[in-house]
Design a protein around this motif. Structure first.
Motif, PDB file in Angstrom:
ATOM      1  N   CYS A 104       0.843  -1.198   0.000  1.00  0.00           N
ATOM      2  CA  CYS A 104       0.000   0.000   0.000  1.00  0.00           C
ATOM      3  C   CYS A 104       0.879   1.249   0.000  1.00  0.00           C
ATOM      4  O   CYS A 104       1.832   1.339   0.782  1.00  0.00           O
ATOM      5  CB  CYS A 104      -0.905  -0.033   1.232  1.00  0.00           C
ATOM      6  SG  CYS A 104      -1.810   1.502   1.489  1.00  0.00           S
ATOM      7  N   CYS A 112       0.209   2.937   3.754  1.00  0.00           N
ATOM      8  CA  CYS A 112       0.620   2.318   5.027  1.00  0.00           C
ATOM      9  C   CYS A 112       1.609   1.165   4.854  1.00  0.00           C
ATOM     10  O   CYS A 112       2.173   0.685   5.833  1.00  0.00           O
ATOM     11  CB  CYS A 112      -0.611   1.821   5.786  1.00  0.00           C
ATOM     12  SG  CYS A 112      -1.358   0.368   5.036  1.00  0.00           S
ATOM     13  N   CYS A 123      -6.911   1.629   3.914  1.00  0.00           N
ATOM     14  CA  CYS A 123      -6.633   3.013   3.508  1.00  0.00           C
ATOM     15  C   CYS A 123      -7.687   3.501   2.509  1.00  0.00           C
ATOM     16  O   CYS A 123      -8.097   4.663   2.568  1.00  0.00           O
ATOM     17  CB  CYS A 123      -5.231   3.126   2.923  1.00  0.00           C
ATOM     18  SG  CYS A 123      -3.970   2.929   4.198  1.00  0.00           S
ATOM     19  N   CYS A 168      -4.262  -0.279   0.134  1.00  0.00           N
ATOM     20  CA  CYS A 168      -4.926  -1.429   0.774  1.00  0.00           C
ATOM     21  C   CYS A 168      -6.392  -1.075   1.037  1.00  0.00           C
ATOM     22  O   CYS A 168      -6.783   0.087   0.932  1.00  0.00           O
ATOM     23  CB  CYS A 168      -4.208  -1.811   2.066  1.00  0.00           C
ATOM     24  SG  CYS A 168      -4.464  -0.618   3.395  1.00  0.00           S
TER      25      CYS A 168
END
Ligand code: SF4
Ligand code: ZN
Length: 259
Positions: free
Chosen positions: A236, A239, A251, A248
């Motif tokens: 991601c 993160c 998020c 992801c």
């Protein structure tokens, strides 16, 4: 599933499955010299529902003398599920499920767990297989969700995954631990509810249906192992968690919720 020296984080919602799981693991503890159980409860912020199950979790861990940690959506994601869901109620369970899974992993990392135990039972597992088939979501059917960003890996274990909901209820009744708790108000939007009633009908008429679904999932996993389907393709961009696109699911959801 559990070996000497393990620190087992038990995801304890306070509902029947996780209560049975904690009671059973606690009962087995004397057989392990050096295993520690730590309970983790996620408070999504669902009013009229979660307060009572949290109380039940606190009562149980106090009674068993088990360390207990509570983590809230508000602390981790900035607001309660109730607030996130205003106007999005039909998507309640997908949003809640993704955020809760992340919260449980964060909890397990915080307590330095070596295993993460969840109370999923046979009915839950069979329902998930069927739901992923209905949605034609093959990657989710074989995805390994225990991986996380920092490269650390907390194996997820599901000790009750071959035990039916009915057997768990019987265990709780026999052990005087059965409690009537409120139902989540968002359950009425859940696809799982429909799949649950469909599967119970099949299991009643054709015993073994749920186990066959689990076996089918294992066969598909076996055929897909090593293929791109079972491995996350990217990290991601926000993160670092493994994901199949740029961001992801956590998020992406938080972004769509304005967080
Ligand atoms: Fe979350 Fe849906 Fe379960 Fe309620 S029923 S706790 S919204 S996953
Ligand atoms: Zn992310």
């Amino acid at each position: 599933m559990i070996i000497q020296g393990d620190r087992v984080a038990v995801a304890l919602s306070g509902g029947k499955d996780s209560t049975a799981l904690l009671l059973i693991l606690n009962q087995l503890l004397p057989a392990w010299e050096d295993v520690r159980l730590i309970a983790i409860t996620i408070d999504e912020g669902i009013s009229g529902y979660r307060e009572e199950t949290i109380q039940s979790a606190e009562q149980l861990t106090r009674q068993l003398g088990i360390e207990h940690h509570c983590i809230s959506f508000r602390e981790l994601f900035g607001d309660s599920l109730d607030t996130f869901l205003k106007g999005r109620e039909p998507h309640a369970c997908s949003i809640c499920g993704i955020l809760r899974k992340k919260a449980v992993v964060v909890g397990a990392q915080r307590v330095g767990a070596t295993k993460l135990a969840t109370g999923h039972n046979l009915d839950d597992e069979a329902q998930s297989v069927l739901m992923n088939v209905f949605r034609s979501d093959l990657p989710r059917l074989v995805r390994n969700s225990a991986l996380n960003s920092s490269g650390t890996f907390i194996p997820r274990i599901k000790p009750l995954s071959l035990i039916s909901e009915k057997e768990i209820a019987m265990y709780l009744i026999q052990n005087g631990a059965w409690r009537v708790l409120p139902e989540c108000p968002y359950t009425r939007y859940a696809l799982r509810r429909e799949v649950r009633s469909l599967l119970s009908g099949f299991e009643y008429k054709h015993p073994g249906t749920m186990l066959h679904l689990i076996e089918t999932k294992k066969k598909i996993e076996h055929y897909c192992s090593g293929s791109l389907l079972s491995a996350p393709l990217h990290s991601c961009r926000k993160c670092g968690d493994p994901c199949s696109g740029d961001f992801c699911q956590v998020c992406s959801i938080l972004q769509s919720l304005g967080k």
